[in-house]
Enzyme design. Structure first.
Site, PDB file in Angstrom:
ATOM      1  N   ASP A  95      43.137  -9.322  27.475  1.00 61.17           N
ATOM      2  CA  ASP A  95      42.630  -8.059  28.036  1.00 61.17           C
ATOM      3  C   ASP A  95      43.588  -7.323  28.976  1.00 61.17           C
ATOM      4  OD1 ASP A  95      40.458  -8.975  26.660  1.00 61.17           O
ATOM      5  OD2 ASP A  95      39.082  -9.011  28.354  1.00 61.17           O
ATOM      6  N   LYS A 134      37.027  -7.828  21.037  1.00 59.89           N
ATOM      7  CA  LYS A 134      35.892  -8.701  21.362  1.00 59.89           C
ATOM      8  C   LYS A 134      34.808  -7.929  22.110  1.00 59.89           C
ATOM      9  CE  LYS A 134      38.070 -10.600  25.549  1.00 59.89           C
ATOM     10  NZ  LYS A 134      37.153 -10.052  26.539  1.00 59.89           N
ATOM     11  N   CYS A 179      37.009 -13.148  31.709  1.00 66.71           N
ATOM     12  CA  CYS A 179      37.463 -13.279  30.315  1.00 66.71           C
ATOM     13  C   CYS A 179      38.504 -14.375  30.124  1.00 66.71           C
ATOM     14  CB  CYS A 179      37.976 -11.936  29.812  1.00 66.71           C
ATOM     15  SG  CYS A 179      36.660 -10.685  29.775  1.00 66.71           S
TER      16      CYS A 179
END
Length: 196
Positions: free
Chosen positions: A26, A109, A142
């Site tokens: 990310d 995702k 995450c």
């Protein structure tokens, strides 16, 4: 005052390149750039370290995978967090300094975990991967969920702390503690990761 238990760290972790994947979690504009809608103040500091690790991985032939948080306009996650990384927007793009190369895998995702609803486990098994090096943001969200999910699937997890950022120092330390203690991951630095 809560005392943080000592977190074991390794100066060097040697990994076979053919059995290792680097997962970059990310590193997107909304998290890394100051004008992003969910800016993580420590994230820009990790970019040079992650870039060095990417260069080492690519040179050694290590598989590189990027996760990309990817939300529709009406995502219920926006009840928890401010609106961020909306599909197709500037905020959802991976930062320019860490752009994937052609042929590298980018997995979009819906939730914190890079394995949830994606092909990540399938691809890692096709490639014969046994070890994952996880970097990115956010450490206790995450990154932690992706590292934990990898460990629950019996991948060996390595986390370079200088390639990982969190919203607070406490969040980073709690993530390192969980990964090292609960998931038996190895905590090191980007320069401590050696691919052979």
């Amino acid at each position: 005052m809560v005392e943080v238990p000592e977190i074991p760290k390794q100066a060097e972790v040697v990994l076979p390149a053919a059995e290792t994947a680097l997962i970059v979690v990310d590193m997107q504009n909304d998290f890394v750039e100051p004008e992003g809608t969910l800016f993580v103040p420590e994230a820009p500091k990790t970019v040079p370290a992650i870039r060095r690790l990417l260069e080492k991985a690519r040179e050694a032939g290590v598989k590189v995978v990027y996760t990309q948080d990817w939300h529709p306009d009406n995502d219920p996650e926006f009840d928890i967090w401010p609106r961020h990384v909306v599909q197709g927007t500037w905020g959802a793009q991976i930062v320019d300094e860490l752009k994937p190369l052609p042929g590298e895998t980018v997995l979009q995702k819906a939730r914190y975990d890079g394995f949830y609803g994606t092909q990540l486990d399938h691809l890692l098994r096709l490639w014969g991967i046994k070890n994952v090096v996880v970097v990115g943001t956010v450490a206790n969200i995450c990154v932690l969920h992706t590292a934990g999910s990898a460990a629950l699937r019996w991948y060996n997890v390595v986390l370079p702390e200088d390639g990982t950022s969190a919203l607070t120092p406490f969040d980073l330390e709690s993530a390192l503690r969980q990964i090292s203690f609960l998931y038996q991951g190895k905590i090191t630095t980007v320069d401590g990761v050696k691919f052979v």
